[in-house]
Write a protein that holds these residues in place. Structure first.
Motif, PDB file in Angstrom:
ATOM      1  N   GLY A   1      -1.781  14.409 -10.315  1.00  0.00           N
ATOM      2  CA  GLY A   1      -0.697  14.269 -11.285  1.00  0.00           C
ATOM      3  C   GLY A   1       0.061  12.963 -11.102  1.00  0.00           C
ATOM      4  N   PHE A   2       0.342  12.603  -9.880  1.00  0.00           N
ATOM      5  CA  PHE A   2       1.044  11.347  -9.604  1.00  0.00           C
ATOM      6  C   PHE A   2       0.079  10.272  -9.091  1.00  0.00           C
ATOM      7  N   ALA A   3      -1.136  10.671  -8.668  1.00  0.00           N
ATOM      8  CA  ALA A   3      -2.133   9.718  -8.169  1.00  0.00           C
ATOM      9  C   ALA A   3      -3.490  10.411  -8.081  1.00  0.00           C
ATOM     10  N   PHE A   4      -4.543   9.593  -8.104  1.00  0.00           N
ATOM     11  CA  PHE A   4      -5.896  10.084  -7.866  1.00  0.00           C
ATOM     12  C   PHE A   4      -6.190   9.947  -6.377  1.00  0.00           C
ATOM     13  N   ALA A   5      -6.716  10.998  -5.771  1.00  0.00           N
ATOM     14  CA  ALA A   5      -7.162  10.944  -4.384  1.00  0.00           C
ATOM     15  C   ALA A   5      -8.681  10.839  -4.386  1.00  0.00           C
TER      16      ALA A   5
ATOM     17  N   PRO B   1      -2.810  -0.274  -1.465  1.00  0.00           N
ATOM     18  CA  PRO B   1      -2.167  -0.379  -2.777  1.00  0.00           C
ATOM     19  C   PRO B   1      -1.071   0.668  -2.997  1.00  0.00           C
ATOM     20  N   GLU B   2      -1.003   1.708  -2.159  1.00  0.00           N
ATOM     21  CA  GLU B   2       0.065   2.712  -2.164  1.00  0.00           C
ATOM     22  C   GLU B   2       0.111   3.601  -3.405  1.00  0.00           C
ATOM     23  N   PHE B   3      -0.859   3.467  -4.316  1.00  0.00           N
ATOM     24  CA  PHE B   3      -0.800   4.255  -5.548  1.00  0.00           C
ATOM     25  C   PHE B   3      -2.065   5.067  -5.793  1.00  0.00           C
ATOM     26  N   GLY B   4      -2.935   5.179  -4.791  1.00  0.00           N
ATOM     27  CA  GLY B   4      -4.189   5.871  -5.016  1.00  0.00           C
ATOM     28  C   GLY B   4      -5.164   5.006  -5.793  1.00  0.00           C
ATOM     29  N   ILE B   5      -6.374   5.473  -5.902  1.00  0.00           N
ATOM     30  CA  ILE B   5      -7.458   4.702  -6.510  1.00  0.00           C
ATOM     31  C   ILE B   5      -7.236   4.425  -7.995  1.00  0.00           C
TER      32      ILE B   5
ATOM     33  N   ILE C   1     -26.864 -24.094  18.851  1.00  0.00           N
ATOM     34  CA  ILE C   1     -26.863 -23.625  20.234  1.00  0.00           C
ATOM     35  C   ILE C   1     -26.049 -24.600  21.084  1.00  0.00           C
ATOM     36  N   GLY C   2     -25.204 -24.047  21.923  1.00  0.00           N
ATOM     37  CA  GLY C   2     -24.349 -24.852  22.798  1.00  0.00           C
ATOM     38  C   GLY C   2     -22.991 -25.171  22.202  1.00  0.00           C
ATOM     39  N   GLU C   3     -22.804 -24.924  20.918  1.00  0.00           N
ATOM     40  CA  GLU C   3     -21.505 -25.189  20.291  1.00  0.00           C
ATOM     41  C   GLU C   3     -20.592 -23.973  20.419  1.00  0.00           C
ATOM     42  N   ARG C   4     -19.295 -24.232  20.405  1.00  0.00           N
ATOM     43  CA  ARG C   4     -18.285 -23.184  20.503  1.00  0.00           C
ATOM     44  C   ARG C   4     -17.880 -22.712  19.112  1.00  0.00           C
ATOM     45  N   MET C   5     -17.716 -21.401  18.986  1.00  0.00           N
ATOM     46  CA  MET C   5     -17.153 -20.804  17.772  1.00  0.00           C
ATOM     47  C   MET C   5     -15.947 -19.982  18.197  1.00  0.00           C
ATOM     48  N   THR C   6     -14.906 -20.015  17.381  1.00  0.00           N
ATOM     49  CA  THR C   6     -13.732 -19.184  17.638  1.00  0.00           C
ATOM     50  C   THR C   6     -13.617 -18.173  16.514  1.00  0.00           C
ATOM     51  N   PHE C   7     -13.645 -16.894  16.886  1.00  0.00           N
ATOM     52  CA  PHE C   7     -13.478 -15.800  15.941  1.00  0.00           C
ATOM     53  C   PHE C   7     -12.045 -15.295  16.052  1.00  0.00           C
ATOM     54  N   SER C   8     -11.429 -15.009  14.916  1.00  0.00           N
ATOM     55  CA  SER C   8     -10.063 -14.486  14.884  1.00  0.00           C
ATOM     56  C   SER C   8     -10.041 -13.207  14.059  1.00  0.00           C
ATOM     57  N   VAL C   9      -9.248 -12.240  14.523  1.00  0.00           N
ATOM     58  CA  VAL C   9      -9.141 -10.942  13.868  1.00  0.00           C
ATOM     59  C   VAL C   9      -7.710 -10.801  13.342  1.00  0.00           C
ATOM     60  N   TYR C  10      -7.593 -10.481  12.058  1.00  0.00           N
ATOM     61  CA  TYR C  10      -6.285 -10.367  11.408  1.00  0.00           C
ATOM     62  C   TYR C  10      -6.119  -8.989  10.770  1.00  0.00           C
ATOM     63  N   THR C  11      -4.869  -8.601  10.561  1.00  0.00           N
ATOM     64  CA  THR C  11      -4.529  -7.430   9.755  1.00  0.00           C
ATOM     65  C   THR C  11      -3.436  -7.839   8.782  1.00  0.00           C
ATOM     66  N   TRP C  12      -3.290  -7.033   7.741  1.00  0.00           N
ATOM     67  CA  TRP C  12      -2.283  -7.298   6.723  1.00  0.00           C
ATOM     68  C   TRP C  12      -0.970  -6.644   7.125  1.00  0.00           C
ATOM     69  N   ASN C  13       0.106  -7.435   7.137  1.00  0.00           N
ATOM     70  CA  ASN C  13       1.443  -6.912   7.383  1.00  0.00           C
ATOM     71  C   ASN C  13       2.098  -6.727   6.025  1.00  0.00           C
ATOM     72  N   SER C  14       2.205  -5.476   5.573  1.00  0.00           N
ATOM     73  CA  SER C  14       2.716  -5.207   4.229  1.00  0.00           C
ATOM     74  C   SER C  14       4.219  -5.449   4.119  1.00  0.00           C
TER      75      SER C  14
END
Length: 194
Positions: free
Chosen positions: A23-27, A53-57, A91-104
């Motif tokens: 009624g107020f949102a689709f689950a 999105p806080e409003f359901g699908i 091969i032999g090169e450096r890679m930097t991986f970063s992990v992020y999250t969303w701050n709402s």
């Protein structure tokens, strides 16, 4: 609405889904026969561009180039965004991986630090609490990197090919072309017009 994207995917045979209209949102109740737990301890979570999105699908619209992430797990959960400082490496090169999250609250991506995070690079695992991992490419071939942590949705895979740097070729000295002198003092004996 985003539910239309699910419907289009179902019509193309990519997935099957079921929803409940509260009624107020689709689950979102199930995808491909994976059903929400009866006690809601594990359920389908929906994220638009890594944001809740806080409003359901059915309560938000998708824009061109938006990402719709459907994740099954405990609530609350936050999706992880995995990035690398370069799209490919040798091969032999450096890679930097970063992990992020969303701050709402701040409306920005933040480094996922202070929480134990595991990065899987093919069959190897690396743990970090800083949100970053410096890694030296050690073998050639296709690599797939995934980040995961408790209370978070596993990241989308980051895939790249590691290449072997070719060894420099030794230059072989060539004998110089012998210079010959003709009878006209170095001038050509004849001129041919084309």
């Amino acid at each position: 609405a985003a539910i239309c994207a699910l419907q289009a995917a179902q019509e193309q045979g990519l997935l099957t889904y079921q929803v409940t209209n509260w009624g107020f949102a689709f689950a979102l109740d199930s995808i491909n026969a994976t059903v929400n737990a009866a006690d809601w301890s594990n359920l389908w979570l929906v994220f638009q561009n890594y944001k809740d999105p806080e409003f359901g699908i059915g309560g938000f619209r998708l824009n061109p180039n938006d990402e719709l992430l459907l994740s099954y797990g405990a609530w609350p959960s936050t999706p992880l965004l995995l990035t690398a400082d370069t799209p490919n490496a040798d091969i032999g090169e450096r890679m930097t991986f970063s992990v992020y999250t969303w701050n709402s609250i701040a409306n920005v991506f933040e480094l996922f630090s202070g929480t134990a995070t595991t990065l899987h690079i093919n069959d190897a695992t690396f743990d970090t609490t800083s949100g970053t991992l410096d890694w030296i490419v050690d073998t050639e071939g296709e690599k797939m990197v995934i980040a995961e942590a408790d209370g978070a949705t596993r990241s989308a895979p980051f895939v790249f090919s590691a290449l072997t740097i070719p060894a420099p070729q030794e230059s072989i000295p060539q004998d110089p072309i012998p210079q010959t002198q003709n009878q006209n003092g170095g001038q050509p004996d004849a001129t041919i017009a084309y």
